[in-house]
Design a protein around this motif. Sequence first.
Motif, PDB file in Angstrom:
ATOM      1  N   PHE A   1       1.399  -1.356   0.116  1.00 12.68           N
ATOM      2  CA  PHE A   1       0.150  -0.188  -0.008  1.00 12.68           C
ATOM      3  C   PHE A   1       1.136   0.739   0.463  1.00 12.68           C
ATOM      4  CE2 PHE A   1      -3.628   1.889   2.911  1.00 12.68           C
ATOM      5  CZ  PHE A   1      -4.005   2.743   0.727  1.00 12.68           C
ATOM      6  N   LEU A   2       1.122   1.457  -1.353  1.00  9.68           N
ATOM      7  CA  LEU A   2       2.202   2.934  -1.330  1.00  9.68           C
ATOM      8  C   LEU A   2       1.895   3.188  -3.028  1.00  9.68           C
ATOM      9  CD1 LEU A   2       5.643   0.171  -1.049  1.00  9.68           C
ATOM     10  CD2 LEU A   2       5.580   2.084   0.520  1.00  9.68           C
ATOM     11  N   PRO A   3       2.521   4.411  -2.371  1.00  9.50           N
ATOM     12  CA  PRO A   3       2.767   5.616  -3.423  1.00  9.50           C
ATOM     13  C   PRO A   3       3.194   4.739  -4.735  1.00  9.50           C
ATOM     14  CG  PRO A   3       3.648   6.729  -1.722  1.00  9.50           C
ATOM     15  CD  PRO A   3       3.474   5.514  -1.328  1.00  9.50           C
ATOM     16  N   ARG A   4       3.850   5.861  -5.889  1.00 14.29           N
ATOM     17  CA  ARG A   4       4.841   4.918  -6.924  1.00 14.29           C
ATOM     18  C   ARG A   4       5.799   4.947  -6.442  1.00 14.29           C
ATOM     19  NH1 ARG A   4       0.129   6.460  -9.877  1.00 14.29           N
ATOM     20  NH2 ARG A   4       1.090   9.383  -9.752  1.00 14.29           N
ATOM     21  N   VAL A   5       7.013   5.068  -4.984  1.00 11.53           N
ATOM     22  CA  VAL A   5       7.671   5.227  -4.708  1.00 11.53           C
ATOM     23  C   VAL A   5       8.850   3.479  -5.588  1.00 11.53           C
ATOM     24  CG1 VAL A   5       7.714   6.283  -3.162  1.00 11.53           C
ATOM     25  CG2 VAL A   5       7.095   4.102  -3.062  1.00 11.53           C
ATOM     26  N   PRO A   6       9.799   4.427  -5.501  1.00  6.89           N
ATOM     27  CA  PRO A   6      11.169   3.095  -5.907  1.00  6.89           C
ATOM     28  C   PRO A   6      10.690   1.794  -4.647  1.00  6.89           C
ATOM     29  CG  PRO A   6      12.026   5.150  -5.998  1.00  6.89           C
ATOM     30  CD  PRO A   6      11.166   5.558  -5.114  1.00  6.89           C
ATOM     31  N   GLU A   7      10.403   2.064  -3.518  1.00  8.79           N
ATOM     32  CA  GLU A   7      10.168   0.383  -3.024  1.00  8.79           C
ATOM     33  C   GLU A   7       9.393  -0.100  -3.262  1.00  8.79           C
ATOM     34  OE1 GLU A   7      10.463   3.918  -1.515  1.00  8.79           O
ATOM     35  OE2 GLU A   7      12.348   4.073  -0.422  1.00  8.79           O
ATOM     36  N   LEU A   8       8.092   0.273  -3.879  1.00  6.30           N
ATOM     37  CA  LEU A   8       7.221   0.046  -4.514  1.00  6.30           C
ATOM     38  C   LEU A   8       7.654  -1.363  -5.486  1.00  6.30           C
ATOM     39  CD1 LEU A   8       4.066  -1.095  -5.071  1.00  6.30           C
ATOM     40  CD2 LEU A   8       3.688   0.720  -6.492  1.00  6.30           C
ATOM     41  N   TYR A   9       8.012  -0.838  -6.332  1.00  7.99           N
ATOM     42  CA  TYR A   9       8.896  -1.838  -7.448  1.00  7.99           C
ATOM     43  C   TYR A   9      10.206  -2.220  -6.723  1.00  7.99           C
ATOM     44  CZ  TYR A   9       6.850   1.863  -9.754  1.00  7.99           C
ATOM     45  OH  TYR A   9       5.195   2.269 -10.621  1.00  7.99           O
ATOM     46  N   ILE A  10      10.747  -1.943  -6.106  1.00 10.15           N
ATOM     47  CA  ILE A  10      11.282  -3.204  -5.336  1.00 10.15           C
ATOM     48  C   ILE A  10      11.217  -4.366  -5.067  1.00 10.15           C
ATOM     49  CG2 ILE A  10      13.605  -3.511  -4.095  1.00 10.15           C
ATOM     50  CD1 ILE A  10      14.196  -0.457  -4.547  1.00 10.15           C
ATOM     51  N   SER A  11       9.936  -3.845  -3.704  1.00 14.75           N
ATOM     52  CA  SER A  11       9.353  -5.077  -3.171  1.00 14.75           C
ATOM     53  C   SER A  11       8.902  -5.907  -4.141  1.00 14.75           C
ATOM     54  CB  SER A  11       8.238  -4.149  -2.271  1.00 14.75           C
ATOM     55  OG  SER A  11       8.928  -3.371  -1.540  1.00 14.75           O
ATOM     56  N   ILE A  12       7.888  -5.213  -4.937  1.00 15.94           N
ATOM     57  CA  ILE A  12       7.047  -6.820  -5.937  1.00 15.94           C
ATOM     58  C   ILE A  12       8.738  -7.803  -6.173  1.00 15.94           C
ATOM     59  CG2 ILE A  12       6.229  -6.502  -8.192  1.00 15.94           C
ATOM     60  CD1 ILE A  12       4.129  -4.309  -6.978  1.00 15.94           C
ATOM     61  N   ILE A  13       9.649  -7.311  -6.770  1.00 10.15           N
ATOM     62  CA  ILE A  13      10.314  -7.929  -7.720  1.00 10.15           C
ATOM     63  C   ILE A  13      11.317  -9.343  -6.391  1.00 10.15           C
ATOM     64  CG2 ILE A  13      13.236  -8.367  -8.346  1.00 10.15           C
ATOM     65  CD1 ILE A  13      11.108  -6.797 -10.369  1.00 10.15           C
ATOM     66  N   ALA A  14      10.970  -8.488  -4.991  1.00  6.32           N
ATOM     67  CA  ALA A  14      11.604  -9.349  -4.338  1.00  6.32           C
ATOM     68  C   ALA A  14      10.679 -10.424  -3.223  1.00  6.32           C
ATOM     69  CB  ALA A  14      12.186  -8.121  -2.442  1.00  6.32           C
ATOM     70  N   ILE A  15       8.948 -10.000  -3.966  1.00  9.02           N
ATOM     71  CA  ILE A  15       8.390 -10.679  -3.458  1.00  9.02           C
ATOM     72  C   ILE A  15       8.253 -12.064  -3.799  1.00  9.02           C
ATOM     73  CG2 ILE A  15       5.780 -10.852  -2.645  1.00  9.02           C
ATOM     74  CD1 ILE A  15       5.735  -8.178  -1.688  1.00  9.02           C
ATOM     75  N   ALA A  16       8.509 -11.671  -5.508  1.00  8.35           N
ATOM     76  CA  ALA A  16       8.478 -13.163  -6.405  1.00  8.35           C
ATOM     77  C   ALA A  16       9.970 -13.813  -5.999  1.00  8.35           C
ATOM     78  CB  ALA A  16       8.674 -12.614  -7.848  1.00  8.35           C
ATOM     79  N   LYS A  17      11.285 -13.272  -5.776  1.00  3.52           N
ATOM     80  CA  LYS A  17      11.903 -13.806  -4.687  1.00  3.52           C
ATOM     81  C   LYS A  17      11.888 -15.245  -3.970  1.00  3.52           C
ATOM     82  CE  LYS A  17      15.540 -10.984  -7.671  1.00  3.52           C
ATOM     83  NZ  LYS A  17      16.783 -10.008  -7.308  1.00  3.52           N
TER      84      LYS A  17
END
Length: 575
Positions: free
Chosen positions: A106-122
């Motif tokens: 639940f985030l604005p479009r901050v870089p952490e959002l994009y990094i998190s989606i990759i990390a979750i898949a990992k």
Amino acid sequence: MEYKDIIYKTPVKHGLINYENTYKDFNWKNINRYFDHFSGDGVNIAHEAIDRHAENSCKDKIALHWEDEDNVKKQYTFSDIKRQSDKLANVLRNLGVEKGDRIFLFLPRVPELYISIIAIAKVGAIAGPMFSAFGPEAIKDRLHDSEAKVLITTPELNQRVDEIREVLPALKHILLVNAEHNLKKDEISYESETNKASESFKIRWVDPEDYLFILYTSGTTGKPKGVTHVHNDMVSHYITTKWVLDLREDDVYWCTADPGWVTGTVYGIWGPWLNRISQVVYNGRYDAEKWYSIIEKYKVTVWYTAPTALRMLMKAGDKIIKKYDLSSLRYICSVGEPLNPEVIKWGLRVYNLPIHDNWWQTETGSIMIANYPCLPIKPGSMGKPFPGVCAKIINAKGKELSPGEHGLLALKRGWPSMLRRIWSDKKKYNEYFRISGWYTTGDTAYMDNDGYFWFVGRADDVIKTAGHRVGPFEVESALVEHEAVAEAGIIGIPDTERSEIIKAFIVLNHGYKPSPNLKKEIQEFIKKRLAAHAYPREIEFTKDVPKTRSGKIMRRLLKARDLGLPTGDISTLEE
Ligand code: PRX
């Protein structure tokens, strides 16, 4: 370029060169060879989208150009994204996150959002991105239904979660971005944990059919449905990005959608990065000048946006455009609502480029029908089915209809990114496949003699407002929680800018009188409780809302009456 020119073919040298031949010979299996690791040992989309690029000569290529409303700018290479997602993956694993766990964002479009989606898949977990305009009601529906274990958010947005925290027993940890102090018992600082974490992470190889993300979307009845996708989606993500968005190695691509919606997840994260593309993310609200300045500054070459945004830009006028150098643009696509021919005509005049409309849904997981660089555009048409996709117009019994006949838009089931599940609701999942052999889309359309598809409308009561999908039941349920509201019926009414706007018919409780102030109060209530984009822009106070004898709101009748259309069969109307 003249308007008439876009209905003629122009020679194409890259990507999808010959539509007809490719469509004839296409086999999804042939796409697997574009991946590093599509074998019996398992797969992981995060490896294909980030790690493999970070491990070769592209490690220093920019993956993300990021900018926000206050002009703060950041840049991330593919190896930066790999390193940061590896660290976060370690944090998640240390928190006890396992394969299949739901991690919501639940985030604005901050870089952490994009990094998190990759990390979750990992780690093999399932990501659930949520749009930052959601209120507590919408958040509760999603976190509760999915039984999310971890939430990644900001202290500011977390205030909306605080209100509903006690009805979410499955939620064990909240990772807060940009919060170093005053953490509560189950709250953790994103930065301090990731700073401490190791940079080395062993990716979790999964089965192609293992779940990757859940996006909740609206239907006519009930609460939002958790549309669930799998790692195998990468096959569709990769090739549709290449052939429909026409992306090439040296492109700078900007998708304006938020990852809280499917376009932002699939074509704002996975599709471009699977293709090793540098992309731009602007974390801010729509603003014509700002948008043009983004294109100018980053020399955006390919731009994927939505009809409402284009109509707003058209309204902002041509003068503004002259202030910016938009000469980098070479390709524009649009999705989510009908794209009117006037907009295409305007786009040709001001950008000197045609706008390529395409059609798909949260459930389809990737573009299904599209206009391609190699095919003539018929302005107003969504284009032709993607290779490997069989789209037809059928009637309620599954009979295929002839060109020109209006009917249900249906797809032969089985493309790689088709939804695999509605989280916790098997019945709702089966409803999509109620006509044997077909996935039914809920849209009505027709196909012309040349095989082009034309959108007609929704076969159900789902509303599309400014590209956002809104279910009438969700808004009605939120409305009756207001103390003044006894009953409410919701419909979408046509709007020249937003495709549709939400209109509410409201019966007031005893003791309340219609007034402009009450309207405003009710609108604010919905913006805060449910979502900022889902409030009724029009409200009509009425004595009753038409219902069937079994108590269902007859929205079709409300709509027909409101728009002065024939009311059809009203034999089930309650006396
Ligand atoms: O009604 C169609 C409309 O958007 C619906 C899907 O919404 P959502 O799941 O939010 O996904 C939107 C973006 C992929 C469809 O059932 N829609 C989508 N694209 C178009 C469209 N309507 C008309 N023309 C389109 N190109």
